[in-house]
Design a protein around this motif. Structure first.
Motif, PDB file in Angstrom:
ATOM      1  N   GLY A 119       0.734  -1.359  -0.182  1.00 29.69           N
ATOM      2  CA  GLY A 119       0.069   0.109  -0.087  1.00 29.69           C
ATOM      3  C   GLY A 119       0.819   1.417   0.234  1.00 29.69           C
ATOM      4  O   GLY A 119       0.347   2.229   0.360  1.00 29.69           O
ATOM      5  N   LEU A 120       2.129   1.166  -0.470  1.00 26.47           N
ATOM      6  CA  LEU A 120       2.906   2.526  -0.699  1.00 26.47           C
ATOM      7  C   LEU A 120       2.546   3.271  -1.871  1.00 26.47           C
ATOM      8  O   LEU A 120       1.831   2.808  -2.539  1.00 26.47           O
ATOM      9  N   ALA A 121       2.716   4.402  -1.700  1.00 23.78           N
ATOM     10  CA  ALA A 121       2.377   5.495  -2.654  1.00 23.78           C
ATOM     11  C   ALA A 121       3.167   5.173  -3.909  1.00 23.78           C
ATOM     12  O   ALA A 121       4.381   4.427  -3.677  1.00 23.78           O
ATOM     13  N   SER A 122       2.766   5.599  -5.092  1.00 18.64           N
ATOM     14  CA  SER A 122       3.533   5.213  -6.285  1.00 18.64           C
ATOM     15  C   SER A 122       5.089   5.665  -6.416  1.00 18.64           C
ATOM     16  O   SER A 122       5.874   5.158  -6.971  1.00 18.64           O
ATOM     17  N   LEU A 123       5.154   7.005  -5.918  1.00 22.05           N
ATOM     18  CA  LEU A 123       6.608   7.310  -6.143  1.00 22.05           C
ATOM     19  C   LEU A 123       7.580   6.572  -5.246  1.00 22.05           C
ATOM     20  O   LEU A 123       8.583   6.257  -5.593  1.00 22.05           O
ATOM     21  N   ARG A 124       7.128   6.348  -4.020  1.00 17.34           N
ATOM     22  CA  ARG A 124       8.005   5.686  -3.024  1.00 17.34           C
ATOM     23  C   ARG A 124       7.976   4.193  -3.557  1.00 17.34           C
ATOM     24  O   ARG A 124       9.214   3.558  -3.474  1.00 17.34           O
ATOM     25  N   SER A 125       6.946   3.685  -4.040  1.00 16.21           N
ATOM     26  CA  SER A 125       7.270   2.226  -4.655  1.00 16.21           C
ATOM     27  C   SER A 125       8.094   2.187  -5.704  1.00 16.21           C
ATOM     28  O   SER A 125       8.928   1.259  -6.053  1.00 16.21           O
ATOM     29  N   ASN A 126       7.933   3.157  -6.676  1.00 18.82           N
ATOM     30  CA  ASN A 126       8.973   3.508  -8.053  1.00 18.82           C
ATOM     31  C   ASN A 126      10.297   3.421  -7.336  1.00 18.82           C
ATOM     32  O   ASN A 126      11.343   2.759  -8.000  1.00 18.82           O
ATOM     33  N   ILE A 127      10.621   4.090  -6.548  1.00 20.50           N
ATOM     34  CA  ILE A 127      12.058   4.554  -6.042  1.00 20.50           C
ATOM     35  C   ILE A 127      12.501   2.996  -5.456  1.00 20.50           C
ATOM     36  O   ILE A 127      13.479   2.755  -5.699  1.00 20.50           O
ATOM     37  N   ALA A 128      11.650   2.448  -4.458  1.00 17.80           N
ATOM     38  CA  ALA A 128      12.281   1.174  -3.901  1.00 17.80           C
ATOM     39  C   ALA A 128      12.439   0.058  -5.127  1.00 17.80           C
ATOM     40  O   ALA A 128      13.685  -0.372  -4.988  1.00 17.80           O
ATOM     41  N   ALA A 129      11.595   0.068  -5.902  1.00 15.07           N
ATOM     42  CA  ALA A 129      11.795  -0.887  -7.185  1.00 15.07           C
ATOM     43  C   ALA A 129      12.895  -0.601  -7.942  1.00 15.07           C
ATOM     44  O   ALA A 129      13.829  -1.728  -8.335  1.00 15.07           O
ATOM     45  N   THR A 130      13.060   0.609  -8.297  1.00 15.13           N
ATOM     46  CA  THR A 130      14.042   1.011  -9.022  1.00 15.13           C
ATOM     47  C   THR A 130      15.795   0.626  -8.394  1.00 15.13           C
ATOM     48  O   THR A 130      16.526   0.299  -8.920  1.00 15.13           O
ATOM     49  N   VAL A 131      15.640   1.088  -7.088  1.00 16.77           N
ATOM     50  CA  VAL A 131      16.935   0.759  -6.391  1.00 16.77           C
ATOM     51  C   VAL A 131      17.217  -0.645  -6.224  1.00 16.77           C
ATOM     52  O   VAL A 131      18.441  -1.122  -6.547  1.00 16.77           O
ATOM     53  N   ILE A 132      16.417  -1.464  -6.158  1.00 17.10           N
ATOM     54  CA  ILE A 132      16.396  -2.852  -6.234  1.00 17.10           C
ATOM     55  C   ILE A 132      17.018  -3.355  -7.507  1.00 17.10           C
ATOM     56  O   ILE A 132      17.905  -4.096  -7.845  1.00 17.10           O
ATOM     57  N   ALA A 133      16.396  -2.943  -8.462  1.00 22.99           N
ATOM     58  CA  ALA A 133      16.797  -3.134 -10.009  1.00 22.99           C
ATOM     59  C   ALA A 133      18.295  -2.722 -10.248  1.00 22.99           C
ATOM     60  O   ALA A 133      18.865  -3.437 -11.021  1.00 22.99           O
ATOM     61  N   ILE A 134      18.482  -1.614  -9.926  1.00 24.61           N
ATOM     62  CA  ILE A 134      19.613  -0.979 -10.089  1.00 24.61           C
ATOM     63  C   ILE A 134      20.764  -1.880  -9.515  1.00 24.61           C
ATOM     64  O   ILE A 134      21.798  -2.264 -10.308  1.00 24.61           O
ATOM     65  N   ALA A 135      20.704  -2.622  -8.248  1.00 24.62           N
ATOM     66  CA  ALA A 135      21.586  -3.347  -7.565  1.00 24.62           C
ATOM     67  C   ALA A 135      21.741  -4.721  -8.383  1.00 24.62           C
ATOM     68  O   ALA A 135      22.985  -5.188  -8.703  1.00 24.62           O
ATOM     69  N   THR A 136      20.614  -5.236  -8.824  1.00 30.94           N
ATOM     70  CA  THR A 136      20.872  -6.405  -9.466  1.00 30.94           C
ATOM     71  C   THR A 136      21.506  -6.126 -10.988  1.00 30.94           C
ATOM     72  O   THR A 136      22.402  -7.133 -11.563  1.00 30.94           O
ATOM     73  N   ASN A 137      21.214  -5.116 -11.553  1.00 35.68           N
ATOM     74  CA  ASN A 137      21.655  -4.761 -12.946  1.00 35.68           C
ATOM     75  C   ASN A 137      23.098  -4.578 -13.104  1.00 35.68           C
ATOM     76  O   ASN A 137      23.813  -4.959 -13.799  1.00 35.68           O
ATOM     77  N   TYR A 138      23.625  -3.934 -11.748  1.00 38.57           N
ATOM     78  CA  TYR A 138      25.063  -3.623 -11.764  1.00 38.57           C
ATOM     79  C   TYR A 138      25.804  -5.127 -11.717  1.00 38.57           C
ATOM     80  O   TYR A 138      26.869  -5.325 -12.594  1.00 38.57           O
ATOM     81  N   LEU A 139      25.081  -5.978 -11.122  1.00 39.56           N
ATOM     82  CA  LEU A 139      25.954  -7.301 -11.188  1.00 39.56           C
ATOM     83  C   LEU A 139      26.035  -7.922 -12.550  1.00 39.56           C
ATOM     84  O   LEU A 139      27.107  -8.384 -13.068  1.00 39.56           O
ATOM     85  N   GLY A 140      24.663  -7.740 -13.273  1.00 43.22           N
ATOM     86  CA  GLY A 140      24.891  -8.184 -14.407  1.00 43.22           C
ATOM     87  C   GLY A 140      25.766  -7.577 -15.537  1.00 43.22           C
ATOM     88  O   GLY A 140      26.340  -8.242 -16.486  1.00 43.22           O
ATOM     89  N   TYR A 141      25.803  -6.143 -15.425  1.00 40.17           N
ATOM     90  CA  TYR A 141      26.539  -5.386 -16.299  1.00 40.17           C
ATOM     91  C   TYR A 141      28.104  -5.744 -16.263  1.00 40.17           C
ATOM     92  O   TYR A 141      28.691  -6.101 -17.003  1.00 40.17           O
ATOM     93  N   ARG A 142      28.430  -5.661 -14.663  1.00 35.62           N
ATOM     94  CA  ARG A 142      29.857  -5.739 -14.448  1.00 35.62           C
ATOM     95  C   ARG A 142      30.502  -7.365 -14.887  1.00 35.62           C
ATOM     96  O   ARG A 142      31.436  -7.412 -15.268  1.00 35.62           O
ATOM     97  N   TYR A 143      29.512  -8.233 -14.297  1.00 37.93           N
ATOM     98  CA  TYR A 143      30.340  -9.717 -14.367  1.00 37.93           C
ATOM     99  C   TYR A 143      29.769 -10.529 -15.699  1.00 37.93           C
ATOM    100  O   TYR A 143      30.155 -11.540 -15.698  1.00 37.93           O
TER     101      TYR A 143
END
Length: 189
Positions: free
Chosen positions: A48-72
């Motif tokens: 039940g989080l607001a859309s902007l908070r949900s977007n920021i949380a989702a994007t931060v988690i995706a950024i972390a997983t993407n870094y691993l894919g890009y780097r390795y």
């Protein structure tokens, strides 16, 4: 050192390399998109989080997983000598991409008043598309920099061959003159 046409890879070869890079970037990015949308959906519906908070949380988690894919995987052959610089730039450009994505979502919700969950998902898709183009260009240009290319072996051009032939001809003439002088010198004795 001057670069000759022979030492430059042809345009077709460059495009093939770029195509492979774009495909791999898309695969890593697609996994990040799946994670991003899944976390966004859970945050907005389950928590039940607001859309902007949900977007920021989702994007931060995706950024972390993407870094691993890009780097390795995608950029594993790129220079990794300065990890601190790489991670800092990755986070800065990812943050800018997140602002682009969140800005589109905020505009959709707060200016256009399109606030159903499906309209928000549509806005997220548009924002993510724009941010992805920005991230691709910035990651490959500034974050995951290519290793310096080894110095190419000098390839003799036609002009170099002509100069070499002139030099060989000159050396042959000099030898002939020396032999002639030796013969004259021997006769004179």
């Amino acid at each position: 050192m001057a670069t000759t046409a022979a030492s430059k890879p042809p345009l077709v070869q460059k495009l093939r390399g770029l195509t492979g890079e774009v495909v791999k970037f898309g695969i890593v990015g697609l996994s990040g998109v799946v994670i991003n949308f899944a976390v966004f959906w859970v945050c907005i519906n389950g928590l039940g989080l607001a859309s902007l908070r949900s977007n920021i949380a989702a994007t931060v988690i995706a950024i972390a997983t993407n870094y691993l894919g890009y780097r390795y995987w995608l950029y594993r052959d790129r220079d990794a000598a300065s990890r601190k610089r790489e991670i800092t730039l990755f986070l800065v450009f990812s943050g800018i991409g997140m602002l682009i994505e969140t800005g589109v979502l905020a505009f959709t919700v707060y200016v256009l008043h399109l606030d159903s969950h499906y309209e928000q998902l549509g806005a997220k898709v548009i924002g993510l598309a724009v941010a992805t183009v920005f991230r691709f260009v910035s990651y490959r240009t500034w974050v995951f920099t290519a290793l310096p290319e080894p110095e190419p072996v000098a390839v003799a051009s036609a002009a170099d061959a002509a100069h070499a032939a002139d030099g060989q001809e000159l050396a042959a003439q000099a030898e002939l003159m020396l032999v002639t002088e030796q013969i004259r010198y021997a006769k004179a004795e």
